[in-house]
Write a protein that holds these residues in place. Structure first.
Motif, PDB file in Angstrom:
ATOM      1  N   UNK A 128       0.804  -1.234   0.000  1.00  0.00           N
ATOM      2  CA  UNK A 128       0.000   0.000   0.000  1.00  0.00           C
ATOM      3  C   UNK A 128       0.832   1.276   0.000  1.00  0.00           C
ATOM      4  N   UNK A 129       2.049   1.241   0.531  1.00  0.00           N
ATOM      5  CA  UNK A 129       2.845   2.459   0.599  1.00  0.00           C
ATOM      6  C   UNK A 129       3.527   2.791  -0.730  1.00  0.00           C
ATOM      7  N   UNK A 130       3.407   1.889  -1.711  1.00  0.00           N
ATOM      8  CA  UNK A 130       3.917   2.095  -3.062  1.00  0.00           C
ATOM      9  C   UNK A 130       5.428   2.320  -3.129  1.00  0.00           C
ATOM     10  N   UNK A 131       6.165   1.855  -2.122  1.00  0.00           N
ATOM     11  CA  UNK A 131       7.622   1.976  -2.164  1.00  0.00           C
ATOM     12  C   UNK A 131       8.250   0.890  -3.028  1.00  0.00           C
ATOM     13  N   UNK A 132       7.472  -0.077  -3.374  1.00  0.00           N
ATOM     14  CA  UNK A 132       7.983  -1.180  -4.172  1.00  0.00           C
ATOM     15  C   UNK A 132       7.047  -2.368  -4.057  1.00  0.00           C
ATOM     16  N   UNK A 133       7.549  -3.522  -4.418  1.00  0.00           N
ATOM     17  CA  UNK A 133       6.741  -4.725  -4.336  1.00  0.00           C
ATOM     18  C   UNK A 133       7.603  -5.873  -3.839  1.00  0.00           C
ATOM     19  N   UNK A 134       6.953  -6.953  -3.465  1.00  0.00           N
ATOM     20  CA  UNK A 134       7.620  -8.180  -3.054  1.00  0.00           C
ATOM     21  C   UNK A 134       7.194  -9.276  -4.009  1.00  0.00           C
ATOM     22  N   UNK A 135       8.148 -10.075  -4.461  1.00  0.00           N
ATOM     23  CA  UNK A 135       7.837 -11.250  -5.278  1.00  0.00           C
ATOM     24  C   UNK A 135       8.224 -12.492  -4.500  1.00  0.00           C
ATOM     25  N   UNK A 136       7.339 -13.477  -4.507  1.00  0.00           N
ATOM     26  CA  UNK A 136       7.602 -14.733  -3.804  1.00  0.00           C
ATOM     27  C   UNK A 136       7.655 -15.845  -4.840  1.00  0.00           C
ATOM     28  N   UNK A 137       8.777 -16.548  -4.893  1.00  0.00           N
ATOM     29  CA  UNK A 137       8.960 -17.632  -5.843  1.00  0.00           C
ATOM     30  C   UNK A 137       8.114 -18.836  -5.439  1.00  0.00           C
ATOM     31  N   UNK A 138       7.642 -19.573  -6.425  1.00  0.00           N
ATOM     32  CA  UNK A 138       6.751 -20.694  -6.133  1.00  0.00           C
ATOM     33  C   UNK A 138       7.413 -21.768  -5.286  1.00  0.00           C
ATOM     34  N   UNK A 139       8.743 -21.884  -5.329  1.00  0.00           N
ATOM     35  CA  UNK A 139       9.443 -22.847  -4.473  1.00  0.00           C
ATOM     36  C   UNK A 139       9.242 -22.543  -2.995  1.00  0.00           C
ATOM     37  N   UNK A 140       9.057 -21.285  -2.665  1.00  0.00           N
ATOM     38  CA  UNK A 140       8.793 -20.898  -1.281  1.00  0.00           C
ATOM     39  C   UNK A 140       7.463 -21.496  -0.831  1.00  0.00           C
ATOM     40  N   UNK A 141       6.470 -21.450  -1.694  1.00  0.00           N
ATOM     41  CA  UNK A 141       5.171 -22.029  -1.363  1.00  0.00           C
ATOM     42  C   UNK A 141       5.266 -23.548  -1.226  1.00  0.00           C
ATOM     43  N   UNK A 142       6.111 -24.175  -2.057  1.00  0.00           N
ATOM     44  CA  UNK A 142       6.334 -25.625  -1.937  1.00  0.00           C
ATOM     45  C   UNK A 142       6.876 -25.956  -0.554  1.00  0.00           C
ATOM     46  N   UNK A 143       7.837 -25.172  -0.088  1.00  0.00           N
ATOM     47  CA  UNK A 143       8.442 -25.417   1.229  1.00  0.00           C
ATOM     48  C   UNK A 143       7.431 -25.231   2.350  1.00  0.00           C
ATOM     49  N   UNK A 144       6.653 -24.176   2.280  1.00  0.00           N
ATOM     50  CA  UNK A 144       5.637 -23.933   3.304  1.00  0.00           C
ATOM     51  C   UNK A 144       4.637 -25.092   3.325  1.00  0.00           C
ATOM     52  N   UNK A 145       4.180 -25.509   2.155  1.00  0.00           N
ATOM     53  CA  UNK A 145       3.212 -26.604   2.070  1.00  0.00           C
ATOM     54  C   UNK A 145       3.806 -27.911   2.603  1.00  0.00           C
ATOM     55  N   UNK A 146       5.077 -28.160   2.306  1.00  0.00           N
ATOM     56  CA  UNK A 146       5.739 -29.377   2.777  1.00  0.00           C
ATOM     57  C   UNK A 146       5.759 -29.429   4.304  1.00  0.00           C
ATOM     58  N   UNK A 147       6.183 -28.352   4.937  1.00  0.00           N
ATOM     59  CA  UNK A 147       6.257 -28.357   6.399  1.00  0.00           C
ATOM     60  C   UNK A 147       4.875 -28.374   7.036  1.00  0.00           C
ATOM     61  N   UNK A 148       3.900 -27.741   6.411  1.00  0.00           N
ATOM     62  CA  UNK A 148       2.531 -27.786   6.925  1.00  0.00           C
ATOM     63  C   UNK A 148       1.974 -29.207   6.826  1.00  0.00           C
ATOM     64  N   UNK A 149       2.270 -29.872   5.725  1.00  0.00           N
ATOM     65  CA  UNK A 149       1.806 -31.253   5.527  1.00  0.00           C
ATOM     66  C   UNK A 149       2.425 -32.190   6.566  1.00  0.00           C
ATOM     67  N   UNK A 150       3.663 -31.964   6.900  1.00  0.00           N
ATOM     68  CA  UNK A 150       4.351 -32.814   7.878  1.00  0.00           C
ATOM     69  C   UNK A 150       3.761 -32.679   9.275  1.00  0.00           C
ATOM     70  N   UNK A 151       2.995 -31.629   9.531  1.00  0.00           N
ATOM     71  CA  UNK A 151       2.336 -31.465  10.832  1.00  0.00           C
ATOM     72  C   UNK A 151       1.197 -32.463  11.018  1.00  0.00           C
TER      73      UNK A 151
END
Length: 107
Positions: free
Chosen positions: A11-34
């Motif tokens: 919202x502050x328009x100073x820039x943007x953040x990009x998240x690579x799809x591999x990051x989502x793979x890692x999050x999903x992997x650790x969530x699944x292991x729970x």
């Protein structure tokens, strides 16, 4: 061509953040292991796809023999979506759980 990143504008328009799809793979992997009633053996069993800046996750799991497939699948879907939302602020379009087998406990 599939996207490799999801772009988040701030919202502050100073820039943007990009998240690579591999990051989502890692999050999903650790969530699944729970989920103790299932085994997510490696990150190779997790894949994410970004289409039109929307996230789609696929998880391959083996369930403990005797567990209810629907209950465990829904639990995994909830854990994955909550983890991704908590860590990135993004909502998953869908989380598909593929049951690829069972794990038999030695007694």
């Amino acid at each position: 061509m599939a996207q490799e990143f999801i772009k988040i504008t701030h919202p502050n328009q100073l820039g943007f953040t990009s998240i690579k799809k591999d990051v989502f793979d890692s999050i999903a992997f650790f969530a699944c292991r729970e989920e103790q009633r299932a085994q997510c053996e490696s990150r190779k069993g997790i894949s994410s796809k970004i289409v039109d800046n929307q996230l789609h996750i696929r998880v391959d799991v083996k369930l403990q023999y005797g567990m209810n497939v629907t209950d465990v699948s829904q639990s995994i879907q909830t854990k994955v979506t909550q983890s991704i939302e908590q860590m990135t602020g993004l909502l998953c379009r869908n989380v598909d759980v593929n049951v690829i087998g069972f794990v038999f406990s030695a007694q």
